[in-house]
Structure formats: structure tokens, C-alpha cells
Design a protein around this motif. Sequence first.
Motif, mmCIF file in Angstrom:
data_model
loop_
_atom_site.group_PDB
_atom_site.id
_atom_site.type_symbol
_atom_site.label_atom_id
_atom_site.label_comp_id
_atom_site.label_asym_id
_atom_site.label_seq_id
_atom_site.Cartn_x
_atom_site.Cartn_y
_atom_site.Cartn_z
ATOM 1 N N ALA A 2 0.646 -1.015 -0.004
ATOM 2 C CA ALA A 2 0.594 -0.137 0.153
ATOM 3 C C ALA A 2 0.663 0.681 0.135
ATOM 4 C CB ALA A 2 -0.698 -0.196 0.933
ATOM 5 N N SER A 3 0.182 2.383 -0.723
ATOM 6 C CA SER A 3 1.218 3.987 -0.329
ATOM 7 C C SER A 3 0.198 4.575 0.057
ATOM 8 C CB SER A 3 1.444 4.030 -2.190
ATOM 9 O OG SER A 3 0.214 3.881 -2.736
ATOM 10 N N ILE A 4 0.814 5.926 0.511
ATOM 11 C CA ILE A 4 -0.220 7.195 0.856
ATOM 12 C C ILE A 4 0.661 8.157 0.206
ATOM 13 C CG2 ILE A 4 -0.287 8.199 2.770
ATOM 14 C CD1 ILE A 4 0.288 5.917 4.406
ATOM 15 N N SER A 5 -0.889 8.927 -0.443
ATOM 16 C CA SER A 5 -0.392 10.468 -1.120
ATOM 17 C C SER A 5 -1.304 11.257 -0.173
ATOM 18 C CB SER A 5 -1.105 10.413 -2.441
ATOM 19 O OG SER A 5 -2.764 9.800 -2.989
ATOM 20 N N THR A 6 -0.762 12.262 -0.978
ATOM 21 C CA THR A 6 -1.389 13.769 0.362
ATOM 22 C C THR A 6 -1.735 14.319 -0.487
ATOM 23 O OG1 THR A 6 0.231 13.932 2.151
ATOM 24 C CG2 THR A 6 -1.102 15.802 1.944
ATOM 25 N N MET A 17 -4.700 9.666 0.384
ATOM 26 C CA MET A 17 -5.337 8.340 0.405
ATOM 27 C C MET A 17 -4.305 7.263 0.210
ATOM 28 S SD MET A 17 -6.713 8.399 -3.736
ATOM 29 C CE MET A 17 -8.423 7.868 -3.593
ATOM 30 N N VAL A 18 -4.674 5.940 0.492
ATOM 31 C CA VAL A 18 -3.937 5.478 1.060
ATOM 32 C C VAL A 18 -4.407 4.350 -0.280
ATOM 33 C CG1 VAL A 18 -3.888 2.897 2.179
ATOM 34 C CG2 VAL A 18 -4.352 4.808 3.416
ATOM 35 N N VAL A 33 -8.484 9.540 3.407
ATOM 36 C CA VAL A 33 -9.119 9.546 5.224
ATOM 37 C C VAL A 33 -8.440 10.748 5.327
ATOM 38 C CG1 VAL A 33 -8.881 7.360 5.659
ATOM 39 C CG2 VAL A 33 -6.818 8.837 5.779
ATOM 40 N N ALA A 34 -8.941 10.744 6.240
ATOM 41 C CA ALA A 34 -8.731 12.818 7.130
ATOM 42 C C ALA A 34 -7.587 13.083 7.506
ATOM 43 C CB ALA A 34 -10.331 12.633 8.362
ATOM 44 N N THR A 35 -6.715 11.588 8.568
ATOM 45 C CA THR A 35 -5.411 12.453 9.310
ATOM 46 C C THR A 35 -4.479 10.890 9.076
ATOM 47 O OG1 THR A 35 -6.282 10.768 10.754
ATOM 48 C CG2 THR A 35 -6.739 13.021 10.924
ATOM 49 N N GLU A 36 -3.006 10.849 8.716
ATOM 50 C CA GLU A 36 -2.148 10.982 8.140
ATOM 51 C C GLU A 36 -1.744 9.824 8.993
ATOM 52 O OE1 GLU A 36 2.008 11.272 6.801
ATOM 53 O OE2 GLU A 36 1.039 13.396 8.225
ATOM 54 N N SER A 37 -2.480 9.826 10.666
ATOM 55 C CA SER A 37 -2.707 8.704 11.201
ATOM 56 C C SER A 37 -3.229 7.729 10.745
ATOM 57 C CB SER A 37 -2.902 8.983 12.530
ATOM 58 O OG SER A 37 -3.339 9.789 13.016
ATOM 59 N N LYS A 43 -2.583 1.682 6.015
ATOM 60 C CA LYS A 43 -1.510 1.052 5.201
ATOM 61 C C LYS A 43 -0.940 0.061 5.966
ATOM 62 C CE LYS A 43 3.121 2.648 3.424
ATOM 63 N NZ LYS A 43 3.763 1.159 3.791
ATOM 64 N N ARG A 44 -0.175 0.447 7.046
ATOM 65 C CA ARG A 44 0.420 -1.686 8.252
ATOM 66 C C ARG A 44 -0.359 -2.055 8.091
ATOM 67 N NH1 ARG A 44 2.353 3.159 12.140
ATOM 68 N NH2 ARG A 44 -0.220 2.101 12.986
ATOM 69 N N LEU A 45 -1.849 -2.026 8.000
ATOM 70 C CA LEU A 45 -2.799 -3.343 8.529
ATOM 71 C C LEU A 45 -2.894 -3.965 7.058
ATOM 72 C CD1 LEU A 45 -5.949 -1.978 10.631
ATOM 73 C CD2 LEU A 45 -4.133 -3.648 11.395
ATOM 74 N N LEU A 46 -2.680 -3.024 6.010
ATOM 75 C CA LEU A 46 -2.788 -3.781 5.084
ATOM 76 C C LEU A 46 -2.203 -4.635 4.004
ATOM 77 C CD1 LEU A 46 -4.310 -0.807 2.508
ATOM 78 C CD2 LEU A 46 -5.614 -3.171 2.496
ATOM 79 N N ASP A 47 -0.403 -3.871 5.336
ATOM 80 C CA ASP A 47 1.035 -4.102 4.665
ATOM 81 C C ASP A 47 0.844 -5.883 4.706
ATOM 82 O OD1 ASP A 47 1.515 -2.539 2.596
ATOM 83 O OD2 ASP A 47 2.752 -1.639 4.106
#
Length: 152
Positions: A2-6, A17-18, A33-37, A43-47
Motif C-alpha cells: 500500500a502507498s499513501i499520497s497527500t 489517500m491510501v 482518510v482525514a488524518t495522516e495517522s 497502510k500498516r494493516l493492509l501490508d
Amino acid sequence: MASISTRTKKDGSKSFMVRWREPKTGKAQGLTVATESEAETLKRLLDANGQNFEIAQHAILTNAKRVPTVAEVIQEHIDLLIRPSSGTVKTYQTMLDFHVKKITSQRRHTRRSSSSTSVTWSVSLELRASDSVPACRGPTAWHSRSSVLAAQ
């Protein structure tokens, strides 16, 4: 993986966006989602679960249902005080450590306590503080205290 984009909105606020690929279909999926946390957690759960969103969602919902203990709620209150003096924080922390945590070591949760339990606990603290029997209270005093606790 998974990846995260701001993403920056028109009003200047940010969303996250994950993105991941669904393991069964191989299709790209995404969730904003609303927050980075929140994004990092997803992302961690998906990975950790082979990009399986159902498992990640179940883990998030299960964790959200956890009820905090009384000590955790009070600790959060202490941590969120706005510009407290060092004496205030020290006094509150001492009260929490020596009174609340000592009494609630059985990990009582906030939803499981009834108003009568709260009143009994409150009176026991008053008795310990004064080391004497409190003055006789009329039914109005008990009623008002119970109604305040029931409203919480």
C-alpha cells in the motif's frame, strides 16, 4: 504494498489517500482518510494482511469498539490540558497514580460503571480525604449528584 499520497484541498486542508491492489482481483483500490495517522494505520494493516481490505477493516472496527478505562480517560484529560501550570499537572498526575489507578486496578471500563458505582466511589474518596464521616446529606444532594453522573 500500500502507498499513501497527500492531497491538498481548495481550502488548504489536507486529506490522505491510501492506495493498494486487491489480492483477489488485482484491481487498484483507494480510500481517502482525514488524518495522516489513520492513513498510516490503514497502510500498516493492509501490508500486514496481504492487502486484504476486509481483514484491515475488521481490525480497525474491533479496535474502535475498545472501551477506555477510567484511568485512561483521566490521563487523556491531563494530557489535553491547555497551558496548565507544572504544579497542576503534578497534582493531577499524583491523584491519578495514587487514588484512581490504585482503586481501579481491576481495569474497570467507563461504560460498565453505573451511576451508583460512581456515587459510591465519590463518597469513598470524600471519606478518605476528610478521615471522618461527612455531614448528613439530604435526599436532594444525593439526587442532584446522581442526575449529574447519569447525564455523563
